[in-house]
Write a protein that holds these residues in place. Sequence first.
Motif, mmCIF file in Angstrom:
data_model
loop_
_atom_site.group_PDB
_atom_site.id
_atom_site.type_symbol
_atom_site.label_atom_id
_atom_site.label_comp_id
_atom_site.label_asym_id
_atom_site.label_seq_id
_atom_site.Cartn_x
_atom_site.Cartn_y
_atom_site.Cartn_z
ATOM 1 N N SER A 1 0.828 -1.212 0.000
ATOM 2 C CA SER A 1 0.000 0.000 0.000
ATOM 3 C C SER A 1 0.860 1.258 0.000
ATOM 4 C CB SER A 1 -0.918 0.024 1.230
ATOM 5 O OG SER A 1 -1.828 -1.056 1.216
ATOM 6 N N ALA A 2 0.296 2.317 -0.552
ATOM 7 C CA ALA A 2 0.834 3.671 -0.456
ATOM 8 C C ALA A 2 -0.283 4.554 0.086
ATOM 9 C CB ALA A 2 1.325 4.152 -1.817
ATOM 10 N N ARG A 3 0.009 5.856 0.243
ATOM 11 C CA ARG A 3 -1.025 6.731 0.803
ATOM 12 C C ARG A 3 -0.832 8.166 0.308
ATOM 13 N NH1 ARG A 3 1.206 9.786 4.956
ATOM 14 N NH2 ARG A 3 3.247 9.065 5.669
ATOM 15 N N PHE A 4 -1.856 8.963 0.451
ATOM 16 C CA PHE A 4 -1.745 10.407 0.254
ATOM 17 C C PHE A 4 -2.683 11.092 1.239
ATOM 18 C CE2 PHE A 4 -5.123 9.169 -2.678
ATOM 19 C CZ PHE A 4 -6.082 10.150 -2.500
ATOM 20 N N THR A 5 -2.454 12.391 1.449
ATOM 21 C CA THR A 5 -3.193 13.128 2.472
ATOM 22 C C THR A 5 -3.998 14.266 1.849
ATOM 23 O OG1 THR A 5 -1.518 12.632 4.145
ATOM 24 C CG2 THR A 5 -2.969 14.494 4.583
ATOM 25 N N LEU A 6 -5.244 14.382 2.264
ATOM 26 C CA LEU A 6 -6.100 15.511 1.899
ATOM 27 C C LEU A 6 -6.081 16.517 3.043
ATOM 28 C CD1 LEU A 6 -9.280 13.565 0.673
ATOM 29 C CD2 LEU A 6 -7.282 14.226 -0.663
ATOM 30 N N THR A 7 -5.951 17.784 2.704
ATOM 31 C CA THR A 7 -6.039 18.864 3.698
ATOM 32 C C THR A 7 -7.200 19.772 3.295
ATOM 33 O OG1 THR A 7 -3.649 18.775 4.073
ATOM 34 C CG2 THR A 7 -4.803 20.763 4.798
ATOM 35 N N PHE A 8 -8.076 20.096 4.244
ATOM 36 C CA PHE A 8 -9.251 20.913 3.910
ATOM 37 C C PHE A 8 -9.638 21.785 5.104
ATOM 38 C CE2 PHE A 8 -10.725 16.948 5.703
ATOM 39 C CZ PHE A 8 -11.756 17.306 6.547
ATOM 40 N N ARG A 9 -10.358 22.856 4.803
ATOM 41 C CA ARG A 9 -10.873 23.759 5.842
ATOM 42 C C ARG A 9 -12.282 23.300 6.221
ATOM 43 N NH1 ARG A 9 -9.628 29.057 6.954
ATOM 44 N NH2 ARG A 9 -7.541 28.381 6.310
ATOM 45 N N GLN A 10 -12.462 23.021 7.497
ATOM 46 C CA GLN A 10 -13.771 22.560 7.959
ATOM 47 C C GLN A 10 -14.795 23.684 7.823
ATOM 48 O OE1 GLN A 10 -13.917 19.132 9.946
ATOM 49 N NE2 GLN A 10 -15.645 19.426 8.579
ATOM 50 N N GLY A 11 -15.973 23.354 7.287
ATOM 51 C CA GLY A 11 -17.020 24.348 7.110
ATOM 52 C C GLY A 11 -18.133 24.188 8.129
ATOM 53 N N GLN A 12 -19.033 25.199 8.106
ATOM 54 C CA GLN A 12 -20.217 25.172 8.984
ATOM 55 C C GLN A 12 -21.427 24.834 8.129
ATOM 56 O OE1 GLN A 12 -20.587 25.765 12.493
ATOM 57 N NE2 GLN A 12 -22.578 24.884 11.937
#
Length: 213
Positions: A151-162
């Motif tokens: 396996s390999a992996r990658f990361t998602l980065t996001f701003r949490q919304g309301q």
Amino acid sequence: MSWPIRTRTGSRAGRVRPGADPAARARPARVRTAVRARTAARAGVRALGTLAVAAVAASLVPASPAIAAPPPPCLTSDLALSWAPGGTAVSGGTEPGSSRTAVVSLRNAGTATCMLDGFPKVTLAQGATTENLVDQRSVSHSAVDLEPGASARFTLTFRQGQSGEDGVVEPVTAIVTPPNNTASKNMRWRWGPVAEQESADPPRNFVGPVVPS
């Protein structure tokens, strides 16, 4: 008065000239043949010496190691995608305005080694509303070879919304296209509302490159 008559002993036909001896004529030819033979022998020795030196020199040069061809890119159909531990995202979302991460695992479910290199494309979708994540170019990466089952992996980065606010998408699906592919796979989004990226703002929703697990 009478003069005495002299007589010659022998005749011209009976005399033998020194050059008429066949053995004498053959002697210079034999000398020339011997000289040519010695010259040819010396040339042969020099040629053998040159070949021997070349052979020794060739044996001293190290052989270049064979370079194995890289494996082919992993096909989307051969990859099993799943959410992996390690991110900061919370199921359902929490703390609007915070920056969150989610990790995606890509497992080689095929029967041969393949390669992943670069950034996947990720789109968060809520019906016709979508949010495309940009590549996180600040993260260095290199190609990852995946043996069957690895396996390999990658990361998602996001701003949490309301939830319910303007400029917020509440994704249902994460559409993932692995590097060097056009086919995609869908993953159920579980991390709550996401604030949309504003064009005037610095990137806040982005995807990292594929890295080893």
